[in-house]
Design an enzyme around this catalytic site. Structure first.
Site, PDB file in Angstrom:
ATOM      1  N   ASP A 183       0.857  -1.188   0.000  1.00  0.00           N
ATOM      2  CA  ASP A 183       0.000   0.000   0.000  1.00  0.00           C
ATOM      3  C   ASP A 183       0.892   1.237   0.000  1.00  0.00           C
ATOM      4  OD1 ASP A 183      -2.316   1.789   0.424  1.00  0.00           O
ATOM      5  OD2 ASP A 183      -3.342  -0.069   0.953  1.00  0.00           O
ATOM      6  N   HIS A 254      -2.908   3.092  -4.545  1.00  0.00           N
ATOM      7  CA  HIS A 254      -2.313   2.597  -3.297  1.00  0.00           C
ATOM      8  C   HIS A 254      -0.870   2.131  -3.521  1.00  0.00           C
ATOM      9  CE1 HIS A 254      -5.780   2.905  -0.641  1.00  0.00           C
ATOM     10  NE2 HIS A 254      -6.538   2.498  -1.649  1.00  0.00           N
ATOM     11  N   GLU A 321      -9.788   2.426  -5.270  1.00  0.00           N
ATOM     12  CA  GLU A 321      -9.435   3.799  -4.908  1.00  0.00           C
ATOM     13  C   GLU A 321      -8.222   4.335  -5.684  1.00  0.00           C
ATOM     14  OE1 GLU A 321     -11.082   3.931  -0.359  1.00  0.00           O
ATOM     15  OE2 GLU A 321      -9.071   3.136  -0.619  1.00  0.00           O
TER      16      GLU A 321
HETATM   17  C1  ACM Z   1     -10.988  -0.836   0.321  1.00  0.00           C
HETATM   18  O1  ACM Z   1     -11.517  -0.808   1.434  1.00  0.00           O
HETATM   19  N1  ACM Z   1     -10.407   0.249  -0.179  1.00  0.00           N
HETATM   20  C2  ACM Z   1     -10.983  -2.033  -0.476  1.00  0.00           C
END
Ligand code: ACM
Length: 589
Positions: A183, A254, A321
């Site tokens: 991440d 991420h 995201e």
């Molecule tokens: C997530 O909670 N962004 C998969």
């Protein structure tokens, strides 16, 4: 000699229990293990676990069906994870599984029946000889995917703690550990060909203490990573417990830790990526991967090593995201959109995901991604790929190899109406919607809606919850979570592989904090995923709470720092650290 528990204290609840009657079995120095071929994992586990708890040798039985034995058998007329457990009158216990996993889950039930002392690693009272009444249990899981996602990127979880989590999962009959390995805040798996991913990407200088709105920092450098041998050990330890480890390498969002290690992975024409460090705070990060051929090749190299390490059929590529601002501003990304004949940045994201979808399918694996992988999908693939009629032949008719691995129809680039390879699957986290869409298009789905099973969300209202974030999701809320949303067609429902609880660790800095957020709710989740529960409103939560009284004693013996029913203990609080409690009902339930 005491009967330490009743069969009705089991968590998760079994399908049926007959008995208990008079005493039938005593575990003592005479007890042997009579393990038929194929039951070796349960045999090893019983010897090390019960053997340690009661200081007993549990040697191999001299002959078949001797008295004073725990008999482990396979009956392949049962489903692979189903089992029957019978305590017999002649001082024997017989566990019969449909396959090795079924026998193992039966062994877990036996430990629960033997009382909380069976959950310790050495005897605390040698006067107590655990005994069991004659009884019979029939059991089988409702779902084949009973998962827990651990985010070891935001806060690193040392290897020993991961192994302990695997033990805790096994104790609750959970069978998939989804490891969120990368991440913005850290890269946690060593990759031989890209050493800076862990040299640079595995640590950060400081960490936001609390929600991102908190003014506080922990100035202690934080980090850690798993060597490739650590990963092999974790995977093997899991396999001994019939748990599959699904790795997640999150792309194309991420990714700041990777970009900090290799600045050329970022959008160098819009930001000075050489100045980026591993991120020290939380939220959705604008620094995403550049959609270049070089980035694809880099990550193919990463995934090649990931496939060597993780035998799991499914490989998670994240996909969640990914803000598009840098791609909108980047001449390189815009040229890429043009060159590929895509409409916009959403299609660029799906092009990226679909590249790895095909790449994995070509290697006999199956992509799984967060539900954002459905966005911009069919149009992007409609131009760049070949659309076929997915119903032809039917997904469930496709053959499996010995490991149950579905052979996806690749190479050739066949896709469903969503533009994904037929074998691709979705982790439905933003509610049920993505999962329903995917299941209706013929994709397998794991239901993990944030509204129910995000265990980072606080467990109670009030000031006492440590770093409270999200909506209140109590033990009862989790107990009433239903993986199959109402109205799903039987065909689509057959694509719901199961359910998963997700543990994001922004506000969980260590194992104690993880224990607090995860337990006792994971016990409720395990019952949802394993047991044949009725519709949510008809579930006997009072009965579950009653069984939890026995289960808390097991968790105590295991040293799990759960949230006590009366609220956090003083050292479990984090007074003064800002969280982000949300009020009212969560959206999209
Ligand atoms: C997530 O909670 N962004 C998969």
């Amino acid at each position: 000699m005491t009967d330490t528990t009743t069969a009705h204290d089991l968590v998760p609840a079994p399908l049926s229990v007959e008995g208990p009657h008079r005493r039938g079995f005593v575990l003592d120095r005479r007890t042997t293990l009579d393990a038929a071929p194929g039951t070796e994992t349960a045999e090893r586990w019983l010897r090390t676990t019960l053997g340690a708890a009661f200081a007993l040798p549990l040697p191999a039985a001299a002959g078949e069906n001797a008295p004073h034995s725990i008999r482990l058998r396979i009956d392949d007329t049962l489903a692979p994870e189903a089992y029957r457990l019978h305590v017999l009158v002649d001082q024997a216990v017989e566990i019969t599984g449909g396959g090795p996993a079924g026998v193992f889950w039966g062994a877990q039930t036996l430990r629960q029946l033997l009382g909380p002392e069976a959950f310790r690693t050495a005897p605390v009272n040698r006067e107590v000889t655990p005994g069991l009444p004659v009884l019979g249990i029939e059991d089988a899981p409702r779902f084949g995917w009973r998962g827990l996602m651990l985010d070891v990127a935001r806060h690193f979880m040392p290897k020993g703690d991961v192994l302990r989590q695997l033990d805790l999962m096994a104790a609750h009959k959970l069978n998939v550990l989804h490891l969120h390995l990368t991440d913005d805040q850290g890269w946690r798996v060593a990759i031989r060909r890209h050493p800076r991913l862990t040299e640079v990407g595995a640590w950060r200088a400081r960490t936001k203490w609390g929600h991102r709105a908190s003014p506080l920092w922990d100035e202690t450098p934080h980090g850690g990573f798993y060597t490739q041998d650590d990963i092999r050990e974790i995977v093997a330890y899991a396999a001994e417990r019939h748990i599959t480890v699904v790795p997640e390498i999150d792309v194309p969002g991420h990714s700041q830790a990777a970009i900090a290690a290799y600045p050329e992975l970022g959008n160098t024409d819009v930001v000075d990526t050489a100045a980026l460090t591993v991120w020290d705070t939380w939220g959705v990060n604008p620094n995403v991967l550049a959609p270049t051929e070089a980035t694809l090749r880099f990550y193919e190299g990463v995934f090649e090593e990931v496939l060597e390490l993780f035998p799991s059929t499914f490989v998670h590529i994240g996909g969640d995201e990914c803000p598009k601002d840098q791609w909108k501003a980047s001449p390189t990304a815009r040229a890429r959109i043009e060159e590929l004949g895509l409409a916009d940045e959403d299609e660029l994201q799906s092009w990226f995901v679909r590249h790895f979808d095909r790449w994995l399918a070509d290697r006999g694996r199956r992509l799984i991604g967060w539900d954002e992988i459905l966005e911009g999908g069919s149009r992007a693939e409609g131009r760049a790929g070949v659309e076929t009629d997915e119903e032809e032949g039917g997904r469930h008719d496709r053959p499996c190899d010995e490991e149950g691995r579905h052979r996806v129809r690749a190479p050739g680039g066949e896709t469903t109406t969503l533009g994904l390879a037929p074998g691709a699957a979705v982790s439905s986290w933003r509610g049920y919607g993505g999962g329903v869409t995917a299941a209706e298009a013929g994709h397998d789905v794991v239901m993990c809606p944030e509204q129910y099973v995000y265990l980072d969300h606080r467990q109670a209202p009030g000031e006492d919850e440590p770093m409270p974030i999200g909506y209140v999701r109590t033990l009862e809320d989790v107990y009433r979570f239903e993986p199959l949303p109402p109205g799903l067609s039987p065909e689509a429902a057959a694509h719901v592989l199961g359910a998963q609880a997700n543990v994001w660790t922004e506000v969980m800095e260590n194992r104690s904090r993880v224990d607090y957020q995860v337990f006792p709710r994971l016990a409720a989740f395990a019952e949802v995923a394993w047991s044949a529960l009725p519709a949510p409103e008809q579930r006997d939560f009072a009965g579950f709470e009653h069984r939890m009284t026995a289960h808390y004693r097991r968790l105590d013996a295991l040293g799990v720092g759960y949230r006590p029913p009366a609220g956090p203990l003083p050292w479990q609080r984090r007074p003064g650290v800002v969280g982000r409690p949300l009020e009212g009902a969560p959206p999209n339930v």
